[in-house]
Design a protein around this motif. Structure first.
Motif, PDB file in Angstrom:
ATOM      1  N   ASP A   1       0.801  -1.206   0.000  1.00 48.58           N
ATOM      2  CA  ASP A   1       0.000   0.000   0.000  1.00 48.58           C
ATOM      3  C   ASP A   1       0.840   1.265   0.000  1.00 48.58           C
ATOM      4  O   ASP A   1       0.348   2.338  -0.294  1.00 48.58           O
TER       5      ASP A   1
ATOM      6  N   LYS B   1      -7.731   4.688  -3.588  1.00 49.24           N
ATOM      7  CA  LYS B   1      -7.952   6.084  -3.158  1.00 49.24           C
ATOM      8  C   LYS B   1      -6.732   6.659  -2.444  1.00 49.24           C
ATOM      9  O   LYS B   1      -6.231   7.725  -2.802  1.00 49.24           O
TER      10      LYS B   1
ATOM     11  N   THR C   1      -3.647   5.610  -2.235  1.00 47.89           N
ATOM     12  CA  THR C   1      -2.444   5.648  -3.079  1.00 47.89           C
ATOM     13  C   THR C   1      -2.517   6.810  -4.071  1.00 47.89           C
ATOM     14  O   THR C   1      -1.536   7.528  -4.281  1.00 47.89           O
TER      15      THR C   1
HETATM   16  N1  LIG Z   1      -0.659  -2.415  -9.538  1.00 46.00           N
HETATM   17  C1  LIG Z   1      -1.240  -1.316  -9.045  1.00 46.00           C
HETATM   18  N2  LIG Z   1      -1.580  -1.277  -7.748  1.00 46.00           N
HETATM   19  C2  LIG Z   1      -2.167  -0.153  -7.279  1.00 46.00           C
HETATM   20  C3  LIG Z   1      -2.434   0.971  -8.109  1.00 46.00           C
HETATM   21  N3  LIG Z   1      -3.044   1.909  -7.338  1.00 46.00           N
HETATM   22  C4  LIG Z   1      -3.133   1.388  -6.087  1.00 46.00           C
HETATM   23  N4  LIG Z   1      -2.612   0.141  -6.046  1.00 46.00           N
HETATM   24  C5  LIG Z   1      -2.535  -0.787  -4.919  1.00 46.00           C
HETATM   25  O1  LIG Z   1      -3.846  -1.198  -4.576  1.00 46.00           O
HETATM   26  C6  LIG Z   1      -3.926  -1.468  -3.191  1.00 46.00           C
HETATM   27  C7  LIG Z   1      -5.090  -0.697  -2.588  1.00 46.00           C
HETATM   28  O2  LIG Z   1      -4.784   0.686  -2.678  1.00 46.00           O
HETATM   29  P1  LIG Z   1      -5.310   1.738  -1.616  1.00 46.00           P
HETATM   30  O3  LIG Z   1      -4.776   3.049  -2.037  1.00 46.00           O
HETATM   31  O4  LIG Z   1      -5.061   1.269  -0.239  1.00 46.00           O
HETATM   32  O5  LIG Z   1      -6.846   1.640  -1.897  1.00 46.00           O
HETATM   33  P2  LIG Z   1      -8.033   2.347  -1.109  1.00 46.00           P
HETATM   34  O6  LIG Z   1      -9.088   2.589  -2.114  1.00 46.00           O
HETATM   35  O7  LIG Z   1      -7.531   3.518  -0.359  1.00 46.00           O
HETATM   36  O8  LIG Z   1      -8.418   1.182  -0.096  1.00 46.00           O
HETATM   37  P3  LIG Z   1      -9.546   1.199   1.087  1.00 46.00           P
HETATM   38  O9  LIG Z   1      -9.204   2.309   1.992  1.00 46.00           O
HETATM   39  O10 LIG Z   1      -9.397  -0.144   1.723  1.00 46.00           O
HETATM   40  O11 LIG Z   1     -10.847   1.335   0.418  1.00 46.00           O
HETATM   41  C8  LIG Z   1      -2.576  -1.095  -2.607  1.00 46.00           C
HETATM   42  O12 LIG Z   1      -1.810  -2.270  -2.478  1.00 46.00           O
HETATM   43  C9  LIG Z   1      -1.973  -0.167  -3.662  1.00 46.00           C
HETATM   44  O13 LIG Z   1      -0.569  -0.181  -3.647  1.00 46.00           O
HETATM   45  C10 LIG Z   1      -2.076   0.889  -9.504  1.00 46.00           C
HETATM   46  O14 LIG Z   1      -2.277   1.805 -10.330  1.00 46.00           O
HETATM   47  N5  LIG Z   1      -1.473  -0.276  -9.914  1.00 46.00           N
END
Ligand SMILES: Nc1nc2c(ncn2[C@@H]2O[C@H](COP(=O)(O)OP(=O)(O)OP(=O)(O)O)[C@@H](O)[C@H]2O)c(=O)[nH]1
Length: 389
Positions: free
Chosen positions: A60, A202, A204
């Motif tokens: 993450d 989101k 990230t």
């Molecule tokens: N391969 C890849 N992985 C990504 C990309 N964007 C985000 N990730 C990965 O996807 C996973 C989830 O990303 P987060 O940013 O935690 O997602 P979130 O929407 O904030 O997650 P929640 O808070 O649980 O809803 C992490 O392991 C990130 O590193 C991308 O463009 N490519």
């Protein structure tokens, strides 16, 4: 061929279903005393230092840790592309092409199978249409491509290279009007709310945008509005530390709208406020109501805000993303899209179908977890990459 936009599109100011159990929307007034702390990033924090206690998934916060200032080019001060910018652009395109490799291979392998015949006939055109629909490009785009082929090429046949060109052309036509960089200009703080289903990227995406904005000299505040998942707060703090942005975080399970209220105070003299929210499935009404509450709190402070509501979509989810655009759009007035995880999916074509149906601006695409892996969306690049050109 459309005119190429500059690689980085920021303007200068003045210029599956693991469902989080977010507590039911709190009826406490959001201007009550939700605990919040403005976390000054430690200058010495090492990128990727993740405490085992936090439960932060290492992936993450995986980034390059490299100085983001070396990666972003501010177009307002850069009228002509420099050699460095061109190299960055070329580097991005080859990474995009590689990232979209599975999508374009899937299309390419199936399409080349059609060319055992010398000429396209009605039946091979029908097969082609089916392939394009299965590749998630959507019925309208698939039909536009086969219609064009039947008008122009039917009589004399077409080879695979020509077909790729037609495909790229039609895809670009759909996408070009929607490829719009996120213009962070005018209002200060420019308030960006980021919403989406769980794990769509989101946090990230916020980390990456924050790094780009900070590198462009903006004062950025991050609001850890994902109060449901403690690890999300830690994740955001690490991104904030990397780019020197203030992170406003509350106690675990704090009322998200209250936290946002505190963040609005903390960001009073900032250029940009980026608000993270907990992931939620679009069919969970009570969770969607919490988002509406966050928007109400923001509007009470500034009726023109949020200035942008970004919906992150995970490209690997395919058709389900269509429904997410629908419901998040109706609930919180999504103003633009970020499509993440285009690397390593065979379903990148969904972006074309979403564009054709919803006609929302596509601001960014993500092709990896690192700090450099998010860039303004460029229709021509995407169209050529997905067509295997
Ligand atoms: N391969 C890849 N992985 C990504 C990309 N964007 C985000 N990730 C990965 O996807 C996973 C989830 O990303 P987060 O940013 O935690 O997602 P979130 O929407 O904030 O997650 P929640 O808070 O649980 O809803 C992490 O392991 C990130 O590193 C991308 O463009 N490519």
């Amino acid at each position: 061929m459309s005119e190429r936009r500059s690689f980085w599109g920021f303007g200068r100011r003045k210029s599956a279903e693991a469902q989080p159990e977010i507590p039911a929307p709190d009826s406490a007034a959001p201007d009550s005393t939700a605990p919040a702390s403005a976390t000054a990033p430690a200058a010495s924090a090492a990128p990727g230092t993740v405490s085992g206690d936090t439960g932060v998934r290492e992936a993450d916060v995986r980034g390059t840790g490299a100085d983001p200032a070396g990666t972003a080019v501010d177009t307002a001060t850069e009228p002509a592309p420099t050699a460095g910018a061109t190299a960055a652009k070329d580097g991005w395109f080859s990474r995009l092409r590689k990232g979209l490799g599975r999508s374009s291979n899937r299309l390419g392998d199936q399409v080349s199978g059609l060319f055992t015949k010398k000429k396209l006939d009605a039946s091979s055109l029908q097969d082609l249409e089916d392939i394009l629909i299965e590749a998630d490009l959507g019925v309208d785009t698939a039909m536009a491509i086969t219609d064009r082929l039947s008008q122009q090429r039917y009589a004399r046949g077409i080879d695979a290279d020509e077909l790729q060109e037609v495909l790229a052309d039609e895809v670009e036509k759909v996408l070009a009007p929607l490829a719009r960089p996120l213009e962070i200009t005018g209002e200060a703080p420019f308030i960006v709310l980021v919403v989406g289903v769980n794990g769509t990227g989101k946090t990230t995406t916020i980390g990456k945008i924050a790094a780009q904005q900070a590198a462009a000299g903006k004062k950025v505040v991050l609001a850890a509005g994902d109060t449901f998942r403690a690890a999300a707060v830690e994740q955001l703090k690490i991104w904030g530390e990397r780019s020197g942005c203030t992170v406003v975080a509350g106690a675990p399970k704090a009322d998200a709208a209250g936290l946002v209220y505190e963040a609005l105070d903390a960001a009073a003299d900032a250029d940009v406020l980026l608000i993270d929210t907990a992931g939620r499935l679009q069919n969970r009404a009570e969770l969607m109501a919490e988002l509406e509450k966050i928007v109400r709190v923001i509007k009470r402070r500034n009726p023109d805000a949020p200035h942008a509501v970004l919906l992150t979509l995970d490209a690997t989810t395919g058709q389900n993303a269509m429904n997410q655009v629908d419901i998040f759009g109706k609930t919180v007035g999504v103003t633009g899209l970020v499509m993440t995880k285009l690397d390593g999916t065979a379903r990148g074509g969904i972006l074309v179908a979403i564009a054709a149906k919803h006609k929302l601006p596509i601001h960014f695409i993500g092709i990896g977890e690192g700090i450099d892996d998010l860039a303004p969306f460029q229709a021509e690049d995407f169209a050529r990459a997905i067509s295997g050109l």
